[in-house]
Structures are given as structure tokens and as C-alpha cells.
Write an enzyme that holds these catalytic residues in place. Structure first.
Site, PDB file in Angstrom:
ATOM      1  N   GLU A   1      -1.091   9.887  -5.209  1.00 26.18           N
ATOM      2  CA  GLU A   1       0.060   8.998  -5.074  1.00 26.18           C
ATOM      3  C   GLU A   1       0.532   8.481  -6.442  1.00 26.18           C
ATOM      4  OE1 GLU A   1      -1.555   7.897  -0.643  1.00 26.18           O
ATOM      5  OE2 GLU A   1      -1.658   6.343  -2.179  1.00 26.18           O
TER       6      GLU A   1
ATOM      7  N   GLU B   1       0.874  -1.168   0.000  1.00 25.33           N
ATOM      8  CA  GLU B   1       0.000   0.000   0.000  1.00 25.33           C
ATOM      9  C   GLU B   1       0.911   1.218   0.000  1.00 25.33           C
ATOM     10  OE1 GLU B   1      -2.929  -0.158  -0.759  1.00 25.33           O
ATOM     11  OE2 GLU B   1      -3.601   1.869  -0.326  1.00 25.33           O
TER      12      GLU B   1
ATOM     13  N   ASP C   1      -7.237   2.350   2.723  1.00 23.58           N
ATOM     14  CA  ASP C   1      -6.655   1.095   3.232  1.00 23.58           C
ATOM     15  C   ASP C   1      -7.671  -0.044   3.145  1.00 23.58           C
ATOM     16  OD1 ASP C   1      -4.542   2.729   3.865  1.00 23.58           O
ATOM     17  OD2 ASP C   1      -5.180   3.009   5.940  1.00 23.58           O
TER      18      ASP C   1
HETATM   19  C1  GLC Z   1      -1.118   6.740   7.416  1.00 23.02           C
HETATM   20  C2  GLC Z   1      -1.116   7.630   8.629  1.00 23.02           C
HETATM   21  C3  GLC Z   1      -2.057   7.118   9.683  1.00 23.02           C
HETATM   22  C4  GLC Z   1      -3.430   6.859   9.103  1.00 23.02           C
HETATM   23  C5  GLC Z   1      -3.351   6.065   7.834  1.00 23.02           C
HETATM   24  C6  GLC Z   1      -4.697   6.032   7.166  1.00 23.02           C
HETATM   25  O1  GLC Z   1      -0.579   5.515   7.742  1.00 23.02           O
HETATM   26  O2  GLC Z   1       0.181   7.720   9.153  1.00 23.02           O
HETATM   27  O3  GLC Z   1      -2.137   8.056  10.717  1.00 23.02           O
HETATM   28  O4  GLC Z   1      -4.201   6.148  10.022  1.00 23.02           O
HETATM   29  O5  GLC Z   1      -2.414   6.612   6.940  1.00 23.02           O
HETATM   30  O6  GLC Z   1      -4.630   5.554   5.892  1.00 23.02           O
END
Ligand code: GLC
Length: 486
Positions: A313, A282, A471
Site C-alpha cells: 500500500e 486505515e 487492522d
Molecule cells: C478488507 C476486505 C475485508 C477484510 C478486510 C481485512 O476490508 O474487504 O473482506 O475483512 O480487508 O483487513
């Protein structure tokens, strides 16, 4: 009619993928978990923060775009930029001063599990993946408490020369400290008055102030490292992230090279135990261009199968791979926006020798895959559709606690805007002689060199939160791919 087709496809994909997830034996997730302190920024908060900074400095720095936050003026400059553009951003800070300054002036509303690894591990465990092995090098007690209390979530440790899996609450080190990031969220429509300027925030989004204490290392102990082949053998795939924390130089004289080499070796060790393991990275916001380039060229290229990233990105990655013009077209959303994004994804697929690149944009996803990928195109499309439903659920509920929670995402309507993008891509591919314009309507096109999957997605009007949606999208679709591997 067309949108109805996509609604039906979302439902079918949800039933198909949710049933297939049990095919997965396990997923390994590493390296970054942290605690997210979330503050929803209102008009009064901006006014308050602006009172405590040097306005001239802020104005000046909002043009020079600080890539590290050293003081409150940098912070306000980046916040103004993020709000004005409605764009997501993450900027590192290397001392605790900003944390203290923010705590003194505004308090956070809530704290949640943060970091790609933390969010993805909890998500995968909650949707019932048989075994989720999560690894963070700095597992403190506070951090361990943010992992879901679930029997399928494990942390790997080595005891008496053997790999043992325990819940993070039974594996933390009490001498470790937590890493806390501030997430400043802002909503579309917020009216911002700043100096003589006034603007309206165009889109829900957030600025992340990522704390980078000196003890932060993307690493693992030698013992665990030696046991990675055993670990690799027990899972079907790995989701890796957190490389953005690698620094050029460390106080102890080590450099990025040490950590890049270790990261690559870790992937090779996993493969040693399981040659069929699939690796997903990711990609995130990496401010330092040199490190961004090294991560792409030295860790991702050759070692990794699948890459997940958002539009900005993609542009950032293209930039360090010397595709500046394409990067510009992606970021500035000219009328070439969607075709540039597609071409950009294709460049990443080839330049980085990947077999799958998944771009998540607001309202649509584009994924390009190699012809020899072991999962067929329709299944790739279903993986994206499943992820779209999961993203709607995440935006609506804030947290996904079960597979049934994902199902509630089916009620969210498809983005018409996203659907228009799909049509535009169809026209572009037709102009290029790659397919007939209507071929895109079913969501995938097979070109002689690679396959393209594009779907319109479900978009929640007023999301509870935006952090972590990307995510969940990447984890949901990658898990769906693992479930369909032949
Ligand atoms: C990155 C940030 C984190 C957040 C995440 C969400 O890792 O550092 O704070 O929770 O992105 O995608």
C-alpha cells in the site's frame, strides 16, 4: 542479547499500554463492515477451479493483471499471481456471479466479521475500550450478528432529534442485505501446478474478492450527519476506512466527488464537536488509481492525522503521488528495500500533511512522526510494541477476545529477519549522517525534521489466518497513542 532486549521491551510495553487504555473515553469507527467467507485453498481446490476456466485466458490475463474480476478467468489469473508472489491482494467484483460460481465449485470453511470497521470495532470492544461507536451505512441483520455482544459496543442512531447509542443488534434495518466477501487463503509451501508451470507459494497470504453491490455507498443519513459534532465530542479518536469503495460514477448520476465531499465534511463535523479528536485512516488496497489519488489528496491530506498501511500500500500510494521510482524500490525489495520504505513513509508524512505514518511489514514496523506530535517517541515505540504483541496473538488465536488474549502474543518470538532490517535501516541512517548506526537499536531515532520509530515484531510461524492482522496492528497502536495523549 539484542533479541532479549526486544523481548523485554515488548513485555514492558504490554504492561504499560494495557494499563493506560482506560484513559480513553471512546473511539468512533466507520465505514466498512462485511461478512468474510473464508476458504483455505489446497492443491485439490486449485486443480478443481482450473478445470472450469479457459487456461489460455487465465495465462494471458495473469500478465495483464485484471483490476476488476468480471469472470472466473480473471479470478484464477489473480489467484495465480497472488499465490506465486505470496502477496496479499483485494480485487472488487460488481456482480454476484463470482460469488455463485465459487459457491458452486468450492465451499467456504468459515465465516467471520470482515472489513476494517467490523474487525477493528470488535477488537477494540473486546480489549475493553470504554465506548466503541461503530458505523456502517449498510447495517443488515446478518451483519449485526457478527458484532460482539458486548455492553461497550454501540451503533449511533437519531431518535426524536437526539443521538442515541444502541447495540448493532438493536439498530439494524431488516430491509438491508449483507455484503459478503470471499477470502481465499493460501499457505507458504503450497505446491501449485498450473499449465506447464509449477511453483511453491513463498508466504502465507490471501486474495480477497470484494463484493461491491450497487447499493454500496460511503455515506450517512442527514440526521446522523448533523449529530456528528455531538458524537465527536464523546470520543478521543476515530478510525476511518472503507473509502476504497468509492466509485468514479454511480448509476444515479452521482460521482466520486459527491462521496469525497461528504467524507471530508463528516471529518470536519467530528472536529467541530471536538477540535482535539485524532483521526486515523486505515489505507487499503485500492485498485482504481484515480480514486486512490483522490482519497489521498482530498480526504487524507489536511484532514487526517494518522495513516496505517502495509508495504504494498505504501508503494501504491507513492505511485499516485508521482514517486514511481521509490514505489518500485519499495515493491521490488531490492537491497534498498528498507531504506526505500523509510523514505516512502517520510514522503507520505510530508505530502499528505500527516503527523504519523505507520507501516506494518512482516517482521518489523516503521513509523514516522512529526516533531510536534503530542506523544513522546518512547511512547510511540511502546504503541508499536503493543501492536506487535497483538498481531502475534491475532495470528495465533485467529480472534482476540480480551486483553489477556493479547498477552499470549508475548510468547511468540521476535523475528530475526525483522531485527536485521532494523540494523540495515540504522546503517542507512548513519550513512545519511542522520544518526549513529547503533542509535536505531533502541527503536527510535530523532532527526531534525521528524522522528523515526522502528521495531522488530513477533511473527507466528503458522498463522491460523492472515486476514485482519493489519487492522489489529493499526487499531492497537492507534488506541495506544490515544491512551498516551497529553
Ligand atoms: C478488507 C476486505 C475485508 C477484510 C478486510 C481485512 O476490508 O474487504 O473482506 O475483512 O480487508 O483487513
Amino acid at each position: 542479547m539484542e533479541l532479549e532486549y526486544w523481548e523485554n521491551k515488548h513485555s514492558e510495553a504490554f504492561s504499560d499500554i494495557s494499563k493506560s487504555l482506560e484513559n480513553i473515553n471512546g473511539i468512533f469507527v466507520a465505514y466498512n463492515s462485511n461478512i468474510d467467507a473464508i476458504k483455505h485453498i489446497e492443491k485439490k481446490d486449485i486443480a478443481k477451479l482450473l478445470k472450469h476456466v479457459n487456461l489460455e485466458n487465465v495465462k494471458h490475463r495473469s500478465m495483464s493483471f485484471p483490476r476488476v474480476i468480471k469472470d472466473p478467468d480473471d479470478l484464477l489469473a489473480r489467484l495465480i499471481i497472488a499465490m506465486r508472489d505470496g502477496k496479499a491482494a483485494e480485487v472488487p467484483t460488481y456482480s454476484t456471479d463470482i460469488h455463485e460460481w465459487l459457491t458452486d465449485h468450492i465451499n467456504f470453511d468459515n465465516s467471520y466479521m470482515g472489513g476494517q470497521t467490523g474487525i477493528i470495532s470488535n477488537f477494540l470492544a473486546n480489549i475493553g475500550i470504554k465506548k466503541v461507536i461503530t458505523y456502517v451505512p449498510w447495517l443488515s441483520k446478518e451483519q449485526a450478528e457478527y458484532f460482539v455482544n458486548s455492553g461497550n459496543l454501540f451503533y449511533p442512531i437519531v431518535e426524536n432529534g437526539k443521538l442515541v447509542l444502541k447495540h448493532p443488534m438493536d439498530a439494524y434495518k431488516s430491509e438491508y442485505e449483507p455484503k459478503v466477501n470471499w477470502i481465499l487463503e493460501f499457505s507458504k509451501g503450497l505446491d501449485v501446478e498450473y499449465d506447464e508451470e509449477e511453483f511453491v507459494v513463498p508466504r502465507d497470504n490471501r486474495l480477497i474478492i470484494s463484493s461491491r453491490p450497487i447499493w454500496l455507498r460511503i455515506d450517512m443519513g442527514k440526521e446522523l450527519y448533523d449529530h456528528l459534532p455531538v458524537l465527536g465530542k464523546s470520543v478521543d479518536g476515530a478510525v476511518l476506512s472503507g473509502y476504497q469503495m468509492i466509485k468514479e460514477e454511480y448509476d444515479d448520476g452521482s460521482t466520486y466527488l459527491d462521496y469525497v465531499t461528504k467524507s471530508v465534511k463528516a471529518i470536519r463535523k467530528l472536529k467541530e464537536g471536538n477540535p482535539n479528536i485524532r483521526i486515523h485512516v486505515e489505507f487499503t488496497s485500492i485498485q482504481n488509481k484515480f480514486i486512490r489519488e483522490r482519497i489521498l489528496k482530498d480526504i487524507v491530506r489536511q484532514e487526517v492525522h494518522s495513516l496505517g498501511l502495509d508495504t504494498i500500500e505504501v508503494a501504491n500510494a507513492l505511485n499516485v503521488l508521482d514517486y514511481e521510482e521509490l514505489a518500485y524500490a519499495v515493491i521490488n525489495k531490492t537491497e534498498k528495500g528498507i531504506s526505500a520504505l523509510y523514505e516512502g513513509a517520510v514522503r507520505l508524512l510530508y505530502e499528505l500533511e500527516l503527523d504519523r505514518v505507520h507501516v506494518h511489514a512482516l517482521g518489523y514496523f516503521i513509523c514516522v512522526v512529526t516533531k510536534d506530535h503530542p506523544v513522546d517517541t518512547e511512547e510511540h515505540r511502546n504503541a508499536l510494541l503493543f501492536a506487535s504483541t497483538a498481531s502475534a496473538a491475532k495470528a495465533k488465536l485467529g480472534n482476540i477476545e480480551s486483553i489477556d488474549d493479547i498477552k499470549t502474543g508475548l510468547e511468540t518470538p521476535i523475528s530475526e529477519d525483522g531485527h536485521d532490517h532494523l540494523k540495515s535501516l540504522g546503517k542507512y541512517l548513519a550513512r545519511e549522517g542522520i544518526c549513529q548506526s547503533e542509535d536505531c537499536e533502541k527503536g527510535y531515532v530523532r532527526t531534525p525534521e521528524h522522528d523515526v520509530i522502528i521495531i522488530p515484531t513477533k511473527v507466528v510461524d503458522n498463522p491460523v489466518a492472515t486476514v485482519g492482522i493489519g487492522d489489529v496492528i493499526s487499531a492497537a497502536s492507534f488506541a495506544a497513542i490515544l491512551a498516551k495523549m497529553k
